[in-house]
Design an enzyme around this catalytic site. Sequence first.
Site, mmCIF file in Angstrom:
data_model
loop_
_atom_site.group_PDB
_atom_site.id
_atom_site.type_symbol
_atom_site.label_atom_id
_atom_site.label_comp_id
_atom_site.label_asym_id
_atom_site.label_seq_id
_atom_site.Cartn_x
_atom_site.Cartn_y
_atom_site.Cartn_z
ATOM 1 N N SER A 21 0.843 -1.195 0.000
ATOM 2 C CA SER A 21 0.000 0.000 0.000
ATOM 3 C C SER A 21 0.878 1.244 0.000
ATOM 4 O O SER A 21 2.081 1.149 -0.307
ATOM 5 C CB SER A 21 -0.930 -0.033 1.214
ATOM 6 O OG SER A 21 -1.945 0.931 1.090
ATOM 7 N N ASN A 22 0.324 2.389 0.313
ATOM 8 C CA ASN A 22 1.116 3.617 0.353
ATOM 9 C C ASN A 22 0.615 4.515 1.488
ATOM 10 O O ASN A 22 -0.328 4.165 2.185
ATOM 11 C CB ASN A 22 1.062 4.329 -1.002
ATOM 12 C CG ASN A 22 -0.365 4.661 -1.402
ATOM 13 O OD1 ASN A 22 -1.041 5.440 -0.736
ATOM 14 N ND2 ASN A 22 -0.848 4.028 -2.474
#
Length: 217
Positions: A21-22
Amino acid sequence: MRFLITAGPTREPIDPVRYLSNRSSGKMGYAIAEAAIEAGHEVVLISGPVHLDRPRGAAVISVSTSDEMFAAVRQHIARCDILAMCAAVADYKPAKVSKSKIKKRSENISLELVPTRDILASLPKDRKYLVVGFAAETEDLEANAQKKLHEKNCDIVVANDVSAADSGMESDQNEVEILFRDGEMRKISRASKKIISRDLVEYFEKYFEKRLTKKIV
Ligand code: CTP
């Protein structure tokens, strides 16, 4: 007007307990949703996993992966006037999702990644709704944003520098440059995401009207 807004990160599963993810918090997309509601618009918000309260008055569709976000945008796009793709969609996902938890071993392992589908770039060129892309950059802000405007066939790109610690990702503040397809450019200097969102909604409304009356292509 009817706004379709995407916000937050996506999660690309690796195995039942892990994902890629980020750092996107979703704050900018949620602030735009709130500003659009405040201005009297209808809002559908497609949200990745975030820790934020649902904006009152918005229809919220929760998604997790980039594929789910892609499908949700496709499902709702026909009913919108303005699409604001604020989400930080993952660019890559694991080529295979392991059904069981990957066990720890002493040697190195590598993960094969494949590109996700680009939601913005997949939209038809001939359309009635306005498309706003967002560009999170750490260098050459204007040049990169200009490239995204044309390559992803956007009407507007909102660009921000995410290298500064106190602006952009996860922060409550931001500073943006707005690039329009007709060559115009605007800057909004550092302010809360709430204030910036009000201005952005106004710019989107105005450009939508301008496109209708002047037939900008
Ligand atoms: N975007 C999208 N689908 C993807 C990746 C990005 O629709 N699979 C959209 C984002 O929501 C954003 C815009 O494309 O509106 C630009 O995203 P950004 O991450 O800045 O750019 P990338 O195209 O991913 O390019 P790079 O990471 O190389 O800067």
